[in-house]
Design an enzyme around this catalytic site. Structure first.
Site, PDB file in Angstrom:
ATOM      1  CG  ASP A  15      36.102  35.416  38.307  1.00  0.00           C
ATOM      2  OD1 ASP A  15      36.658  36.201  39.096  1.00  0.00           O
ATOM      3  OD2 ASP A  15      35.201  35.756  37.512  1.00  0.00           O
ATOM      4  CG  HIS A  33      33.693  39.129  36.998  1.00  0.00           C
ATOM      5  ND1 HIS A  33      34.896  38.485  36.847  1.00  0.00           N
ATOM      6  CD2 HIS A  33      33.862  40.367  36.461  1.00  0.00           C
ATOM      7  CE1 HIS A  33      35.759  39.295  36.261  1.00  0.00           C
ATOM      8  NE2 HIS A  33      35.157  40.445  36.020  1.00  0.00           N
TER       9      HIS A  33
END
Length: 561
Positions: free
Chosen positions: A199, A372
């Site tokens: 990611d 994130h």
């Protein structure tokens, strides 16, 4: 004939149908010989330039053409950019879906809305699950940390090596939910990982992201300072944040009411699965709101991104059937604006402020943190997994490039880092990696229930309509006698005010009359040719006179119609 990739028989193919060069639309494939495993099937939300478009999904043609080889779709977690495309995929090909309990609950709700639930093949997994399909590839998982319960990373074991796809992750050492399984990550790294797909969303942020525990404490502190009603707006999928708001309400002696269909579903799923806890009587029915004093009420609602039809926007604009803003209210945005939504969020905040309510917003008050990881967390993942090859995913190009640089900082060779586009095929063996092929992986626009029926021409027309309006030119023409029977006439919407534009309309009619007369003198002219001549003449004329370019729609009628 199904598309066949140009790879060797001993190579593992890895590719993205969506998720590269963009935030959202995550969908990745790992292929070895006659087996394909798909990871996630998400949507991307359209920007302001895609007028009328509800979602953007990947082009599933490659999956459809090779459906007999696909063993299943494994889901990393239940966010829209990872599961939102599943109904559109299953409408075209019925594949088995493997997901955790919460993700499955969310998927079932989507499939039920689309009438697909009865025939869906859904299988529940957890972090200890091992999926074996009878061939050369098998799958297991490890727990990560994100802003929704049950996030997992996927490890696909192939004869050439292990492919790890992280899903969305951060490293939160004081998480609200279960901690990430650092031991399993380290064990995989020690045993050897061929490729890491990781990611990249926050690759531009140089520090660790804040812990959810910090956010929870700040929410309670803010709730304790507020005297009037609290309207709490957040992402409906951020179940941990919803629990923190409920905790704040309980701590300050307030009742909770929930507005917004997606948030109501999240609360129901969270209560059923044990991710949300609330003492009996804390969550009340909307019909009871009027009975609760303002200082004893928390309203939890959708709309933190300024969505026009979400609950918060309807409350702010006086369109909600239960709630209107009043002086003394405090609206708490426990979110940050997603790129592309900033102007909508700002408009909503202005509307709220004009109604006399106070606004407490996002990161500046430490009541939101990203799910994130920043650069330090991305480097930690790289250090733990220790991949031979690296492919950054889920990010715009600059994010992918920064993430590839971080991989090199942690010891991955520069030539072993691959910044790809959707449709690019990375072919791997235990010793080699190369860009081997490319297949078509376009954006597909979803407008209502229409998949792919909206092309660039339609979007171009919508832009013209939104910017300069429309002019309809109507003429009754006898093609056989080469004669104008009636008209031409002009109608306008969103371009000019007809009553005040008589000179322009009369001049336009003369331009059309001459264009039609000229066209009728052509050999073999038909209605389509006359319409084309009308459009080609009127468009430039209107631009010369107004410096605007409305959408010109010619309509040619014949006497017998």
């Amino acid at each position: 004939m199904p598309t066949k990739l140009k790879i060797k028989s001993n190579e593992v193919a890895v590719y993205a149908l969506g998720g590269l060069g963009e935030i959202g639309k995550n969908c990745y494939g790992v292929e070895y010989k006659d087996e394909i495993i798909i990871i996630d099937a998400g949507v991307m939300f359209p920007g302001d330039d895609l007028l009328g478009i509800d979602y953007i999904i990947p082009d599933y043609n490659y999956i459809i053409e090779n459906q007999d080889r696909i063993k299943g779709v494994v889901i990393t977690h239940g966010h829209e950019d990872h599961i939102g495309g599943i109904p559109w995929l299953l409408k075209q090909v019925n594949l088995p879906i493997y997901a955790g309990p919460l993700s499955l609950a969310l998927i079932r709700g989507k499939l039920e809305e689309h009438g697909l639930l009865r025939d869906a093949k859904l299988f529940e997994i957890n972090v200890d699950s091992v999926l074996k399909f009878g061939g050369d590839m098998w799958v297991d998982f490890f727990r990560t940390t994100h802003s929704i319960p049950e996030p997992v990373a996927v490890a696909i074991h192939t004869p050439e090596g292990v492919i790890v796809e992280t899903g969305d992750f951060k490293f939160d050492f004081t998480p609200v939910g279960e901690p990430a399984d650092l031991h399993k990550m380290a064990r995989l790294g020690e045993e050897g990982v061929l490729l890491l797909m990781s990611d990249s969303t926050n690759a531009e942020i140089p520090i660790f992201s804040n812990s959810e525990k910090v956010v929870g404490a700040n929410i309670i502190n803010i709730f304790e300072r507020i005297e009037g009603r609290i309207i709490f707006a957040s992402f409906a999928s951020n179940m941990f944040r919803l629990q923190q708001a409920i905790d704040g309400a309980v701590k300050t002696g307030r009742k909770v009411v929930v507005f917004g269909r997606s948030m109501e579903k999240s609360i129901v799923n969270g209560l059923e699965l044990g991710y949300i806890h609330a003492p009996a009587g804390t969550i009340i029915d909307p019909s009871e709101v009027s009975k609760v004093p303002s200082e004893k009420l928390v309203i939890m609602c959708t709309g933190s991104q300024g969505e026009p039809m979400a609950a918060l926007s309807r409350i702010a604009n006086g369109m909600h059937r239960h709630i209107t803003l009043q002086t003394g209210d405090t609206v708490v945005f426990s979110s940050n604006a997603i790129p592309g939504n900033t102007s909508g969020v700002n408009r909503l905040i202005n509307t709220i402020a004009e109604a006399g309510a106070e606004v407490i917003y996002g990161k500046m008050n430490n009541i939101h943190t990203s799910g994130h990881g920043g650069q330090q967390e991305q480097k930690l993942m790289l250090r733990l997994i220790k991949p031979k090859f690296f492919m950054p995913i889920h990010g715009e190009y600059r994010m992918l490039k920064i993430h590839a640089g971080l991989a090199q900082d942690t010891g991955v060779l520069k030539e072993n880092c691959f910044i790809h586009e959707n449709g690019d095929v990375l072919a791997l063996t235990r010793d080699t990696a190369r860009l081997a092929d490319h297949f078509r992986a376009d954006d597909i626009y979803v407008d209502g229930n229409d998949i792919g029926g909206i092309g660039n021409a339609v979007l171009h027309d919508r832009h013209e309509l939104s910017e300069d309006g429309i002019v309809i030119a109507v003429a009754n023409v006898d093609i056989a006698k080469k004669k104008i029977v009636a008209g031409p006439d002009l109608l306008s919407r969103g371009f000019i005010y007809m009553r005040e534009s008589g000179d322009l309309i009369r001049s336009g009619q003369r331009v059309l009359f001459n264009a039609i007369r000229t066209a009728l003198n052509e050999e073999g002219i038909n209605e389509a040719g006359v319409a084309r001549a009308m459009r080609d003449a009127l468009g430039p004329f209107l631009y010369r006179e107004t410096e605007r370019e409305p959408l010109v729609v010619p309509m040619v009628m014949s006497p017998d119609k």
